[in-house]
Each structure stands twice: as C-alpha cells, then as structure tokens.
Write a protein that holds these residues in place. Structure first.
Motif, short mmCIF file in Angstrom:
data_model
loop_
_atom_site.label_atom_id
_atom_site.label_comp_id
_atom_site.label_asym_id
_atom_site.label_seq_id
_atom_site.Cartn_x
_atom_site.Cartn_y
_atom_site.Cartn_z
N ILE A 70 -16.17 -30.78 15.75
CA ILE A 70 -15.35 -29.83 16.50
C ILE A 70 -15.76 -29.84 17.97
CG2 ILE A 70 -14.95 -27.33 16.82
CD1 ILE A 70 -13.44 -28.47 14.45
N GLY A 71 -14.77 -29.79 18.85
CA GLY A 71 -15.02 -29.70 20.29
C GLY A 71 -14.51 -28.39 20.85
N ILE A 72 -14.75 -28.18 22.12
CA ILE A 72 -14.36 -26.94 22.78
C ILE A 72 -12.85 -26.74 22.76
CG2 ILE A 72 -14.30 -27.90 25.12
CD1 ILE A 72 -15.80 -24.51 24.45
N ASP A 73 -12.08 -27.82 22.90
CA ASP A 73 -10.62 -27.71 22.87
C ASP A 73 -10.12 -27.26 21.50
OD1 ASP A 73 -10.47 -28.49 25.53
OD2 ASP A 73 -10.11 -30.60 25.04
N ASP A 74 -10.80 -27.72 20.44
CA ASP A 74 -10.45 -27.30 19.08
C ASP A 74 -10.67 -25.80 18.93
OD1 ASP A 74 -10.02 -30.04 18.26
OD2 ASP A 74 -12.19 -30.25 18.06
N CYS A 75 -11.81 -25.34 19.40
CA CYS A 75 -12.15 -23.91 19.30
C CYS A 75 -11.15 -23.07 20.10
CB CYS A 75 -13.56 -23.65 19.80
SG CYS A 75 -14.84 -24.41 18.78
N GLN A 76 -10.78 -23.55 21.27
CA GLN A 76 -9.83 -22.80 22.11
C GLN A 76 -8.46 -22.71 21.44
OE1 GLN A 76 -9.38 -24.26 26.11
NE2 GLN A 76 -7.75 -22.80 26.58
N ALA A 77 -7.99 -23.81 20.85
CA ALA A 77 -6.68 -23.81 20.20
C ALA A 77 -6.65 -22.80 19.06
CB ALA A 77 -6.35 -25.21 19.68
N VAL A 78 -7.70 -22.79 18.24
CA VAL A 78 -7.76 -21.86 17.11
C VAL A 78 -7.90 -20.43 17.62
CG1 VAL A 78 -9.12 -21.15 15.10
CG2 VAL A 78 -8.63 -23.57 15.49
N SER A 79 -8.74 -20.23 18.62
CA SER A 79 -8.96 -18.89 19.17
C SER A 79 -7.66 -18.28 19.69
CB SER A 79 -9.99 -18.96 20.30
OG SER A 79 -10.22 -17.69 20.84
N GLU A 80 -6.87 -19.07 20.41
CA GLU A 80 -5.62 -18.56 20.96
C GLU A 80 -4.64 -18.15 19.86
OE1 GLU A 80 -4.33 -21.66 23.59
OE2 GLU A 80 -5.81 -21.13 25.13
N ARG A 81 -4.51 -18.99 18.84
CA ARG A 81 -3.58 -18.68 17.73
C ARG A 81 -4.06 -17.48 16.92
NH1 ARG A 81 -0.69 -23.22 15.47
NH2 ARG A 81 -0.01 -21.74 13.88
N ILE A 82 -5.35 -17.42 16.64
CA ILE A 82 -5.88 -16.31 15.84
C ILE A 82 -5.83 -15.02 16.65
CG2 ILE A 82 -7.99 -15.38 14.83
CD1 ILE A 82 -8.47 -18.15 13.64
N SER A 83 -6.11 -15.10 17.93
CA SER A 83 -6.06 -13.92 18.79
C SER A 83 -4.67 -13.28 18.76
CB SER A 83 -6.44 -14.31 20.22
OG SER A 83 -6.55 -13.17 21.02
N ASP A 84 -3.63 -14.12 18.77
CA ASP A 84 -2.26 -13.61 18.72
C ASP A 84 -2.00 -12.83 17.42
OD1 ASP A 84 -1.72 -14.71 21.18
OD2 ASP A 84 -0.67 -16.47 20.37
N ILE A 85 -2.42 -13.40 16.28
CA ILE A 85 -2.16 -12.73 14.99
C ILE A 85 -3.02 -11.47 14.85
CG2 ILE A 85 -3.79 -13.99 13.51
CD1 ILE A 85 -0.25 -13.23 12.43
N LEU A 86 -4.24 -11.50 15.41
CA LEU A 86 -5.09 -10.31 15.36
C LEU A 86 -4.50 -9.18 16.21
CD1 LEU A 86 -8.65 -11.92 15.54
CD2 LEU A 86 -7.57 -10.85 13.55
N ASP A 87 -3.93 -9.55 17.34
CA ASP A 87 -3.26 -8.53 18.18
C ASP A 87 -2.06 -7.93 17.45
OD1 ASP A 87 -5.09 -8.89 20.21
OD2 ASP A 87 -3.77 -10.17 21.42
N GLU A 88 -1.32 -8.78 16.76
CA GLU A 88 -0.12 -8.33 16.04
C GLU A 88 -0.47 -7.46 14.84
OE1 GLU A 88 3.08 -10.35 13.06
OE2 GLU A 88 2.57 -11.51 14.86
N LYS A 89 -1.40 -7.92 14.00
CA LYS A 89 -1.74 -7.21 12.75
C LYS A 89 -2.74 -6.08 12.96
CE LYS A 89 0.66 -10.00 10.10
NZ LYS A 89 1.84 -9.62 9.37
N ASP A 90 -3.61 -6.22 13.95
CA ASP A 90 -4.63 -5.22 14.31
C ASP A 90 -5.43 -4.71 13.10
OD1 ASP A 90 -6.04 -3.76 16.17
OD2 ASP A 90 -4.64 -2.06 16.14
N PRO A 91 -6.11 -5.63 12.35
CA PRO A 91 -6.82 -5.22 11.15
C PRO A 91 -8.21 -4.61 11.38
CG PRO A 91 -7.06 -7.56 11.46
CD PRO A 91 -6.16 -7.07 12.56
N ILE A 92 -8.69 -4.65 12.62
CA ILE A 92 -10.04 -4.16 12.91
C ILE A 92 -9.94 -2.97 13.85
CG2 ILE A 92 -12.30 -4.76 13.86
CD1 ILE A 92 -11.69 -7.69 13.12
N GLU A 93 -10.52 -1.84 13.43
CA GLU A 93 -10.40 -0.61 14.20
C GLU A 93 -11.21 -0.63 15.49
OE1 GLU A 93 -11.21 2.84 11.82
OE2 GLU A 93 -9.79 2.24 10.27
N GLN A 94 -12.48 -1.05 15.41
CA GLN A 94 -13.35 -1.00 16.57
C GLN A 94 -13.16 -2.23 17.46
OE1 GLN A 94 -14.22 -1.44 13.33
NE2 GLN A 94 -16.37 -1.92 13.17
N SER A 95 -13.66 -2.13 18.68
CA SER A 95 -13.59 -3.29 19.58
C SER A 95 -14.61 -4.33 19.12
CB SER A 95 -13.84 -2.87 21.02
OG SER A 95 -15.13 -2.34 21.16
#
Length: 152
Positions: A48-73
């Motif tokens: 895994i490289g940094i670009d791989d991590c960034q691609a996954v982070s961006e996609r997961i960040s979007d779904i986490l913002d949408e679903k908001d499953p975690i209460e605390q920061s």
C-alpha cells in the motif's frame, strides 16, 4: 444496546475498500489520551502507498459524514497494516501459510512465551507451526498474538 463501532465501520468500509480493489484488514476505534482514533488498515498485492490510503480515506470519509455512526469527534487514519501485522482471521492464516511467524502466548509453555516457526495453518481451532521439523500446536484462545516474523 451498545453499538459495536468497529463492526459498524467494517460493514460500511468493506464494500468501499473492495470496490477500490483493496483488502480490508482491520478496523480499530481507540482512545489515546484525550483523542479518539478510527484506524482502517488496508492491503493489496505489492503493498500500500500513500495514494492508496488517500483514495480510501476520501471515499470512507464521505460515507462516514453521510451515515454519522460515531457520536464523538475522532481522527480518521487509513494505512497499511505493516509487514509484522497480527494474523487474526482465517483468511490471514491461509494467506500466510508457509511463512515464518512469531507466536506469543499468555502463559509460558515449558518456560517460553515466544515461539517462531513456519506457519502450517489454523487447524481445528489450533495454530500450527513447524519449528525445525517439529510440529507445535497452540490453542487459539491461549495465544496473545501471531504475527509474521520478518528477517532482514
């Protein structure tokens, strides 16, 4: 009923990670000091490289913002599990069969807590290794950690 954050995040992240042709290795949600960290470990053939991590982070960040499953920061971290990552799943034991592993047990066996050998597999709930021609078996529930032993 308490929600298992790691399980919820795994269910959200797995299809995203697999859609990007990576393997979801592990999810951790831990508190360190005053901060919470959501760590998502991914892997692929060749590493895994940094670009791989960034691609996954961006996609997961979007779904986490949408679903908001975690209460605390929290801080989101996406990374490679590293060469010496713990083997946890049945798939890990199949994938790394034949490789050198290190096993740490909770209670000493014949005065030792650390064993090293070639991974034979996970057989009937036992972790089996070959150590210099001798087969050793460890009850999975008595093992603290199994990880690849990387020699340089």
């Amino acid at each position: 009923m308490k929600i298992n954050i790691q399980q919820v995040i795994t269910e959200l992240a797995k299809p995203i990670v697999e859609d990007l042709n990576y393997e979801l290795v592990d999810v951790e949600f831990v508190k360190e000091g005053a901060n919470w960290y959501l760590r998502i470990y991914i892997d692929k053939a060749g590493g895994i490289g940094i670009d791989d991590c960034q691609a996954v982070s961006e996609r997961i960040s979007d779904i986490l913002d949408e679903k908001d499953p975690i209460e605390q920061s929290y801080y989101l971290e996406v990374s490679s599990p590293g060469l010496e990552r713990p083997l946890k799943t049945e798939r890990d034991f199949i994938k790394y069969k034949g490789e050198l592993v290190e096993i740490k047990v909770f209670q000493p066996i014949d005065g030792k807590k650390i064993f090293e050998g070639e991974l034979v597999g996970l057989i009937d709930g036992k972790i089996v290794i070959n150590q210099e021609g001798k087969t050793l078996e460890f009850e999975k529930n008595k093992v603290a950690i199994v990880k690849r032993a990387v020699k340089f």
